[in-house]
Design an enzyme around this catalytic site. Sequence first.
Site, PDB file in Angstrom:
ATOM      1  N   VAL A 119       0.832  -1.212   0.000  1.00 42.94           N
ATOM      2  CA  VAL A 119       0.000   0.000   0.000  1.00 42.94           C
ATOM      3  C   VAL A 119       0.863   1.256   0.000  1.00 42.94           C
ATOM      4  O   VAL A 119       0.576   2.222  -0.719  1.00 42.94           O
ATOM      5  CB  VAL A 119      -0.974  -0.004   1.191  1.00 42.94           C
ATOM      6  CG1 VAL A 119      -1.822   1.273   1.188  1.00 42.94           C
ATOM      7  CG2 VAL A 119      -1.880  -1.224   1.133  1.00 42.94           C
ATOM      8  N   LYS A 156      -7.066  -1.500   9.665  1.00 43.72           N
ATOM      9  CA  LYS A 156      -8.344  -1.745  10.344  1.00 43.72           C
ATOM     10  C   LYS A 156      -8.165  -2.218  11.777  1.00 43.72           C
ATOM     11  O   LYS A 156      -8.984  -1.918  12.636  1.00 43.72           O
ATOM     12  CB  LYS A 156      -9.222  -2.728   9.571  1.00 43.72           C
ATOM     13  CG  LYS A 156      -8.673  -4.136   9.438  1.00 43.72           C
ATOM     14  CD  LYS A 156      -8.052  -4.316   8.104  1.00 43.72           C
ATOM     15  CE  LYS A 156      -7.527  -5.692   7.842  1.00 43.72           C
ATOM     16  NZ  LYS A 156      -6.804  -5.756   6.544  1.00 43.72           N
ATOM     17  N   GLU A 197     -10.340   5.971   5.598  1.00 41.18           N
ATOM     18  CA  GLU A 197     -11.233   5.446   4.560  1.00 41.18           C
ATOM     19  C   GLU A 197     -10.811   4.055   4.086  1.00 41.18           C
ATOM     20  O   GLU A 197     -11.652   3.183   3.848  1.00 41.18           O
ATOM     21  CB  GLU A 197     -11.253   6.416   3.371  1.00 41.18           C
ATOM     22  CG  GLU A 197     -12.164   5.985   2.229  1.00 41.18           C
ATOM     23  CD  GLU A 197     -13.634   5.959   2.626  1.00 41.18           C
ATOM     24  OE1 GLU A 197     -14.207   4.844   2.661  1.00 41.18           O
ATOM     25  OE2 GLU A 197     -14.183   7.030   2.909  1.00 41.18           O
ATOM     26  N   VAL A 225     -11.674   0.019   5.657  1.00 41.97           N
ATOM     27  CA  VAL A 225     -12.825  -0.838   5.354  1.00 41.97           C
ATOM     28  C   VAL A 225     -13.099  -0.763   3.854  1.00 41.97           C
ATOM     29  O   VAL A 225     -13.282   0.312   3.301  1.00 41.97           O
ATOM     30  CB  VAL A 225     -14.089  -0.400   6.120  1.00 41.97           C
ATOM     31  CG1 VAL A 225     -15.271  -1.297   5.760  1.00 41.97           C
ATOM     32  CG2 VAL A 225     -13.844  -0.421   7.620  1.00 41.97           C
ATOM     33  N   GLY A 240      -1.548 -14.794  -4.290  1.00 42.04           N
ATOM     34  CA  GLY A 240      -1.336 -13.626  -3.440  1.00 42.04           C
ATOM     35  C   GLY A 240      -2.605 -13.073  -2.829  1.00 42.04           C
ATOM     36  O   GLY A 240      -2.590 -12.011  -2.198  1.00 42.04           O
ATOM     37  N   GLU A 253      -2.866 -14.835   2.733  1.00 42.60           N
ATOM     38  CA  GLU A 253      -1.573 -14.859   3.410  1.00 42.60           C
ATOM     39  C   GLU A 253      -1.136 -16.301   3.666  1.00 42.60           C
ATOM     40  O   GLU A 253      -1.936 -17.236   3.633  1.00 42.60           O
ATOM     41  CB  GLU A 253      -1.683 -14.116   4.749  1.00 42.60           C
ATOM     42  CG  GLU A 253      -2.116 -12.671   4.636  1.00 42.60           C
ATOM     43  CD  GLU A 253      -1.047 -11.777   4.034  1.00 42.60           C
ATOM     44  OE1 GLU A 253       0.135 -12.192   4.032  1.00 42.60           O
ATOM     45  OE2 GLU A 253      -1.394 -10.680   3.560  1.00 42.60           O
ATOM     46  N   ASP A 311     -10.914 -10.455  10.240  1.00 44.10           N
ATOM     47  CA  ASP A 311     -10.731  -9.246   9.440  1.00 44.10           C
ATOM     48  C   ASP A 311     -12.078  -8.567   9.192  1.00 44.10           C
ATOM     49  O   ASP A 311     -12.240  -7.362   9.423  1.00 44.10           O
ATOM     50  CB  ASP A 311     -10.056  -9.604   8.121  1.00 44.10           C
ATOM     51  CG  ASP A 311      -9.927  -8.427   7.174  1.00 44.10           C
ATOM     52  OD1 ASP A 311      -8.959  -7.661   7.309  1.00 44.10           O
ATOM     53  OD2 ASP A 311     -10.794  -8.267   6.291  1.00 44.10           O
ATOM     54  N   LYS A 320     -13.953  -4.863  10.600  1.00 45.29           N
ATOM     55  CA  LYS A 320     -14.532  -3.867   9.695  1.00 45.29           C
ATOM     56  C   LYS A 320     -15.977  -3.541  10.048  1.00 45.29           C
ATOM     57  O   LYS A 320     -16.382  -2.370  10.019  1.00 45.29           O
ATOM     58  CB  LYS A 320     -14.415  -4.370   8.255  1.00 45.29           C
ATOM     59  CG  LYS A 320     -12.965  -4.432   7.770  1.00 45.29           C
ATOM     60  CD  LYS A 320     -12.823  -5.111   6.421  1.00 45.29           C
ATOM     61  CE  LYS A 320     -11.367  -5.165   5.988  1.00 45.29           C
ATOM     62  NZ  LYS A 320     -11.183  -5.918   4.725  1.00 45.29           N
ATOM     63  N   GLY A 335      -6.089  -4.701  -2.544  1.00 43.29           N
ATOM     64  CA  GLY A 335      -5.181  -4.504  -3.668  1.00 43.29           C
ATOM     65  C   GLY A 335      -4.402  -3.223  -3.533  1.00 43.29           C
ATOM     66  O   GLY A 335      -4.826  -2.265  -2.891  1.00 43.29           O
TER      67      GLY A 335
END
Length: 405
Positions: free
Chosen positions: A12, A98, A122, A125, A180, A183, A194, A198, A295
Amino acid sequence: MAKIAVLGYGTVGSGVVEILDANAESISKKAGQPIEVKSVLDLRDFPGDPIQEKIVHDIDLIINDDEIDVVVEVMGEPAFTFVKRALEAGKSVCTSNKALVAAHGAELLAMAKERSLNFMFEASVGGGIPIIRPLNQALTADEITKITGIMNGTTNYILTKMSNDGSSYEEVLKEAQALGYAERNPEADVEGYDACRKIAILTSLADGRTVNFEEITTEGITKISNEDFAYARKLNSVIKLLATSYRKDGKVYAITAPFLIDTTHPLYNVNGVLNGIYVNGNMVGDVMFFGAGAGKLPTASAVVGDIIDCVKHKGTNVCVIWDDEKLELAPTRDEVRSFFVRVKGNASDTAMVKEQFGDVEIITVDGLDNEFGFITDKMTEEAFDKAAANVDMISRIRIDDTKLQ
């Protein structure tokens, strides 16, 4: 010229730098001034990469740099310590983390407000899907009555492949890891943690009080089988991992678990690694947010949107109602819904099932012997558990019809 620092040059973080460079002209117009990455914190060096000249290994070089207005946290741990120090030093913060937001959102928002800064998240989530800002701004006239979402691309990819190709959970998980999408240790995704974080964030924003994600009933997808999908196809339905919260009779309920949904459900066609979030407001009605939930560039795009907002609102706190007062969730045992159930036995011998669940319609699938399925009428989770204890149950999957119970 606004100067920022990026904490973490991974997937990221590198995406944030790429977008700021590629879209520099349009971003400058939207922010009202150019935005420059001055420093990037990472333990590694990147020889041959132009970013190397901006790499620093000491957080103090960023915290003590008065030229840096905004800190972008995309590194994971020890995020909380670094974010607090950035806010204390008078810098606004944007994050995609998150876990950080779910655990410390109210505290960090309060710190930012006290200092006329901003803490924006932003990308925490839905990746590139705009959902935090709509809840904070576009839907503020409404009372949010329900939020239901496919909020994890890994599990959605696995369930979609199992549904479409008939592959086993284990086979698709290995494929997702090779691509990918998952994990090496997929626990946070496949066990629902996860998505649980959220929905905790979204519920906290919708209500204005803090939801403890650890108190949300959470089930993953590891027990979903090809046999479950065989019944789902017979019912013109699919199985999705949904993170859901809703308000009923003054109480708020929340759950993350696999659900059976039919063709009328707004999330039925959200497949692969895509995410979809359905929101119902008491005035606006139903709205849907759909797109890439993860992504490099989609997530980075959401982060850069927050950076622009922080630059535009320098010296002004953008109000977000999320207090540290705890929101007590109503118990899952009181929730009312229907269930799809598989039991062992002969479909011609259903006396015990009907004694416990009433005159349910029996469902059979060719090739699945010594078992059958059925859908219950709406009942509480507590009543279901009591009835299910008296039959030879193989599995059960909750049913979501999008309507309030």
